[in-house]
Design an enzyme around this catalytic site. Structure first.
Site, PDB file in Angstrom:
ATOM      1  N   ASN A   1      -1.833  -6.485   0.476  1.00 46.01           N
ATOM      2  CA  ASN A   1      -1.057  -7.723   1.404  1.00 46.01           C
ATOM      3  C   ASN A   1      -2.253  -8.670   1.782  1.00 46.01           C
ATOM      4  O   ASN A   1      -2.878  -8.108   2.836  1.00 46.01           O
ATOM      5  CB  ASN A   1      -0.344  -6.886   2.690  1.00 46.01           C
ATOM      6  CG  ASN A   1       0.275  -7.825   3.572  1.00 46.01           C
ATOM      7  OD1 ASN A   1       0.282  -9.023   3.183  1.00 46.01           O
ATOM      8  ND2 ASN A   1       0.715  -7.381   4.660  1.00 46.01           N
TER       9      ASN A   1
ATOM     10  N   LYS B   1      -1.872 -11.042   3.554  1.00 50.29           N
ATOM     11  CA  LYS B   1      -1.278 -11.737   5.143  1.00 50.29           C
ATOM     12  C   LYS B   1      -1.552 -13.260   5.004  1.00 50.29           C
ATOM     13  O   LYS B   1      -1.572 -13.918   3.966  1.00 50.29           O
ATOM     14  CB  LYS B   1      -1.980 -10.775   6.067  1.00 50.29           C
ATOM     15  CG  LYS B   1      -1.881  -9.404   5.886  1.00 50.29           C
ATOM     16  CD  LYS B   1      -2.069  -8.726   7.467  1.00 50.29           C
ATOM     17  CE  LYS B   1      -1.838  -7.089   7.151  1.00 50.29           C
ATOM     18  NZ  LYS B   1      -2.174  -6.276   8.154  1.00 50.29           N
TER      19      LYS B   1
ATOM     20  N   HIS C   1       7.349  -5.896   7.598  1.00 44.76           N
ATOM     21  CA  HIS C   1       6.183  -5.204   7.982  1.00 44.76           C
ATOM     22  C   HIS C   1       5.986  -5.258   9.632  1.00 44.76           C
ATOM     23  O   HIS C   1       6.559  -6.266  10.378  1.00 44.76           O
ATOM     24  CB  HIS C   1       4.904  -6.310   7.394  1.00 44.76           C
ATOM     25  CG  HIS C   1       3.724  -6.176   7.655  1.00 44.76           C
ATOM     26  ND1 HIS C   1       3.022  -6.151   8.878  1.00 44.76           N
ATOM     27  CD2 HIS C   1       2.795  -5.666   6.672  1.00 44.76           C
ATOM     28  CE1 HIS C   1       1.708  -5.564   8.743  1.00 44.76           C
ATOM     29  NE2 HIS C   1       1.510  -5.337   7.423  1.00 44.76           N
TER      30      HIS C   1
ATOM     31  N   GLU D   1       3.831  -6.760  11.738  1.00 37.78           N
ATOM     32  CA  GLU D   1       3.700  -7.935  12.176  1.00 37.78           C
ATOM     33  C   GLU D   1       4.925  -8.850  12.577  1.00 37.78           C
ATOM     34  O   GLU D   1       4.889  -9.446  13.335  1.00 37.78           O
ATOM     35  CB  GLU D   1       2.683  -8.588  11.486  1.00 37.78           C
ATOM     36  CG  GLU D   1       1.276  -7.738  11.631  1.00 37.78           C
ATOM     37  CD  GLU D   1       0.494  -8.186  10.395  1.00 37.78           C
ATOM     38  OE1 GLU D   1      -0.832  -7.502  10.365  1.00 37.78           O
ATOM     39  OE2 GLU D   1       0.744  -8.943   9.421  1.00 37.78           O
TER      40      GLU D   1
ATOM     41  N   GLU E   1       3.679   2.516   7.653  1.00 36.92           N
ATOM     42  CA  GLU E   1       2.446   2.024   8.272  1.00 36.92           C
ATOM     43  C   GLU E   1       2.584   2.367   9.828  1.00 36.92           C
ATOM     44  O   GLU E   1       3.047   1.575  10.415  1.00 36.92           O
ATOM     45  CB  GLU E   1       2.655   0.465   7.971  1.00 36.92           C
ATOM     46  CG  GLU E   1       2.579   0.167   6.492  1.00 36.92           C
ATOM     47  CD  GLU E   1       1.922  -1.423   6.339  1.00 36.92           C
ATOM     48  OE1 GLU E   1       1.025  -1.422   5.705  1.00 36.92           O
ATOM     49  OE2 GLU E   1       2.814  -2.182   6.807  1.00 36.92           O
TER      50      GLU E   1
ATOM     51  N   GLY F   1      -5.132  -2.553  10.822  1.00 31.79           N
ATOM     52  CA  GLY F   1      -6.382  -3.675  11.134  1.00 31.79           C
ATOM     53  C   GLY F   1      -7.262  -3.148  12.296  1.00 31.79           C
ATOM     54  O   GLY F   1      -7.892  -3.879  12.552  1.00 31.79           O
TER      55      GLY F   1
ATOM     56  N   SER G   1      -5.342   0.507   7.624  1.00 27.28           N
ATOM     57  CA  SER G   1      -6.712   0.746   7.528  1.00 27.28           C
ATOM     58  C   SER G   1      -7.117   1.682   6.271  1.00 27.28           C
ATOM     59  O   SER G   1      -8.218   2.333   6.305  1.00 27.28           O
ATOM     60  CB  SER G   1      -7.351   1.123   8.783  1.00 27.28           C
ATOM     61  OG  SER G   1      -7.124   0.014   9.693  1.00 27.28           O
TER      62      SER G   1
END
Length: 249
Positions: A10, A12, A96, A98, A166, A172, A212
């Site tokens: 991904n 992003k 996701h 985010e 996730e 991140g 990560s």
């Protein structure tokens, strides 16, 4: 037959034309297992999808990072599943964290998006995962169950779905779920599917891990019995993504 390993990258909201070409050059020159062993999918920003499709080796595939919940129309800034299908984009990432946390997409909305994307012939990487606060309060399993149920309630077949666990606290941040933590959630998700969907789906659906993941921790994680691959963030922009693909061996 076992579940085929799956590695998604991904990207992003990252990249320029020149950076994308450099990433693709690394991938195209990489020695990796065949498509019989591992599915490799990279997910660039929308604007780079045609470029990546034109340059990427044929045994790797592309995914969009999102799509609209219904047929296209007066929805400024959105991209429909029909458009992706028209471009020949086979995969899409939906749900996701985010988008859940920053853009306030609800689990029900995500379930609707998964169902509509599937109805248009797309394959879906559907994401679930808990925040740090939810992890610390002991509600991890309840959270991922509810997020998975919102998807299961809207779809009739899991054949074209990969479920991505996730943990939000590991995305991140450099923090990674321990192998034991990752295996426990993956195992519990498989148990939920067994109880609430079917034994066949529980056995066949691929549940991948994201948070990560990098070249140094992927091998140990890849060996877990209920972990079927990775959804990789930052490391998918680097040469070590090849090491992560090779962790399937």
């Amino acid at each position: 037959m076992g579940r085929k390993f799956f590695v998604g990258g991904n990207w992003k909201c990252n990249g320029t034309t020149e950076e994308v070409k450099k990433i693709i050059a690394v991938l195209n020159g990489a020695q990796v297992p065949s498509g019989d062993v591992v599915d490799v999918v990279v997910s660039p920003p929308f604007v780079f999808l045609p470029l990546v499709q034109s340059l990427l080796r044929s045994d790797f595939h592309v995914a969009a990072q999102n799509c609209w919940v219904h047929k296209g129309g007066a929805f400024t800034g959105e991209v429909s599943a029909e458009m992706l299908a028209n471009l020949g984009v086979p995969w899409v990432i939906i749900g996701h964290s985010e988008r859940r946390l920053i853009l306030n997409e609800s689990s029900e909305f995500i379930g609707d998006k998964v169902a509509y994307a599937l109805s248009q012939g797309l394959k879906v990487i559907a994401c679930v995962g808990e925040t740090l606060e939810q992890r610390e309060s002991g509600s991890t399993i309840d959270v991922v169950y509810a997020q998975t149920k919102a998807i299961a309630d809207k779809i009739s077949s899991w054949d074209n779905v990969v479920l991505a666990y996730e943990p939000v606290w590991a995305i991140g941040t450099g923090e990674v779920a321990t192998p034991a933590q990752a295996q426990e959630v993956h195992h519990q998700l498989r148990k939920w599917l067994h109880r609430n969907v079917s034994a066949e789906v529980a056995q066949s659906v691929r549940i991948i891990y994201g948070g990560s993941v990098n070249g140094s921790n992927c091998k140990e994680l890849a060996g877990l019995p209920d972990l079927d691959g990775f959804l990789v963030g930052g490391a998918s922009l680097k040469p070590e993504f090849v090491d992560i693909i090779n962790s399937s061996l």
